[in-house]
Design a protein around this motif. Structure first.
Motif, PDB file in Angstrom:
ATOM      1  N   ASP A   1      37.278  35.463  46.700  1.00 56.03           N
ATOM      2  CA  ASP A   1      38.400  36.276  47.154  1.00 56.03           C
ATOM      3  C   ASP A   1      38.272  37.684  46.569  1.00 56.03           C
ATOM      4  O   ASP A   1      38.477  37.901  45.370  1.00 56.03           O
ATOM      5  CB  ASP A   1      39.727  35.634  46.743  1.00 56.03           C
ATOM      6  CG  ASP A   1      40.910  36.311  47.400  1.00 56.03           C
ATOM      7  OD1 ASP A   1      41.091  37.528  47.183  1.00 56.03           O
ATOM      8  OD2 ASP A   1      41.651  35.618  48.126  1.00 56.03           O
ATOM      9  N   ALA A   2      37.946  38.629  47.421  1.00 53.54           N
ATOM     10  CA  ALA A   2      37.721  40.013  46.987  1.00 53.54           C
ATOM     11  C   ALA A   2      38.988  40.648  46.431  1.00 53.54           C
ATOM     12  O   ALA A   2      38.934  41.411  45.464  1.00 53.54           O
ATOM     13  CB  ALA A   2      37.182  40.846  48.148  1.00 53.54           C
ATOM     14  N   GLY A   3      40.134  40.330  47.016  1.00 54.09           N
ATOM     15  CA  GLY A   3      41.397  40.894  46.544  1.00 54.09           C
ATOM     16  C   GLY A   3      41.731  40.454  45.127  1.00 54.09           C
ATOM     17  O   GLY A   3      42.180  41.260  44.300  1.00 54.09           O
ATOM     18  N   ILE A   4      41.507  39.183  44.848  1.00 55.61           N
ATOM     19  CA  ILE A   4      41.742  38.675  43.491  1.00 55.61           C
ATOM     20  C   ILE A   4      40.745  39.306  42.525  1.00 55.61           C
ATOM     21  O   ILE A   4      41.111  39.707  41.411  1.00 55.61           O
ATOM     22  CB  ILE A   4      41.670  37.132  43.461  1.00 55.61           C
ATOM     23  CG1 ILE A   4      42.866  36.542  44.212  1.00 55.61           C
ATOM     24  CG2 ILE A   4      41.609  36.618  42.030  1.00 55.61           C
ATOM     25  CD1 ILE A   4      42.810  35.043  44.431  1.00 55.61           C
ATOM     26  N   ALA A   5      39.498  39.426  42.943  1.00 55.63           N
ATOM     27  CA  ALA A   5      38.489  40.062  42.085  1.00 55.63           C
ATOM     28  C   ALA A   5      38.887  41.499  41.771  1.00 55.63           C
ATOM     29  O   ALA A   5      38.767  41.954  40.624  1.00 55.63           O
ATOM     30  CB  ALA A   5      37.123  40.013  42.760  1.00 55.63           C
ATOM     31  N   TYR A   6      39.383  42.224  42.763  1.00 56.87           N
ATOM     32  CA  TYR A   6      39.806  43.610  42.547  1.00 56.87           C
ATOM     33  C   TYR A   6      40.967  43.678  41.561  1.00 56.87           C
ATOM     34  O   TYR A   6      40.960  44.483  40.622  1.00 56.87           O
ATOM     35  CB  TYR A   6      40.190  44.256  43.883  1.00 56.87           C
ATOM     36  CG  TYR A   6      40.822  45.617  43.747  1.00 56.87           C
ATOM     37  CD1 TYR A   6      40.191  46.640  43.048  1.00 56.87           C
ATOM     38  CD2 TYR A   6      42.067  45.878  44.303  1.00 56.87           C
ATOM     39  CE1 TYR A   6      40.787  47.885  42.914  1.00 56.87           C
ATOM     40  CE2 TYR A   6      42.664  47.123  44.176  1.00 56.87           C
ATOM     41  CZ  TYR A   6      42.021  48.119  43.485  1.00 56.87           C
ATOM     42  OH  TYR A   6      42.609  49.354  43.346  1.00 56.87           O
TER      43      TYR A   6
END
Length: 172
Positions: free
Chosen positions: A40-45
């Motif tokens: 999940d890119a959003g969580i990583a960000y």
């Protein structure tokens, strides 16, 4: 569907904690959430950001990189605004970690992708300075100043600033 709702709820709680100044709590929740949802890119960000605000730049890097990679086939990409923020965050972090060439490369691409974003240009100028490209750095900052300043005296000399930004060594 329940997992998706739970994930979004936990993410929202962690972001709220960060916004309330409870940064370490937010970071801990986000690290756990990122481990559960590595694609999940959003969580990583958000996890990268949580590290950054605590001055944990080295720990932020892999999360920024994961966010910008977009995750795997099951992953979610970033919104345009989050992508811009992740590029700025990673470029800035590369710069302060001494990874100047990587910062220049990343931020140059970011400026091409988001040409209207003055903050990306400012951070690119700093990275250029760190690589010894002082003329290019100053030129970029002068152009940014001329284009964005509301100072009446700068606006009065805008054309001259833009002209001299092109060749700082010119003697007439």
């Amino acid at each position: 569907m329940e997992d998706h709702e739970e994930k979004n709820g936990t993410l929202a709680e962690a972001v709220a904690l960060r916004e309330q100044g409870r940064k370490e709590e937010a970071r801990e929740r986000l690290v756990a959430l990122a481990a559960q949802h590595p694609d999940d890119a959003g969580i990583a960000y958000q996890t990268a950001w949580a590290h950054d605000v605590l001055g944990l730049e080295a720990e932020a890097v892999p999360y920024y990189e994961r966010a910008l990679a977009g995750g795997g086939p099951a992953g979610t990409g970033l919104s345009t605004e989050d992508r811009r923020g992740a590029l700025l965050g990673l470029g800035s972090t590369y710069r302060i970690r001494g990874r100047h060439e990587e910062a220049v490369t990343l931020l140059t691409g970011a400026v091409e992708e988001f040409p209207e974003d003055g903050s990306l240009r400012a951070f690119l100028a700093m990275a250029l300075y760190n690589t010894g490209r002082h003329h290019e750095s100053t030129r970029l900052l002068l152009r940014l100043l001329a284009a964005t300043s509301e100072d009446p005296s700068v606006r009065e000399y805008r054309r001259a600033i833009e002209h001299y930004a092109e060749d700082l060594d010119a003697i007439e």
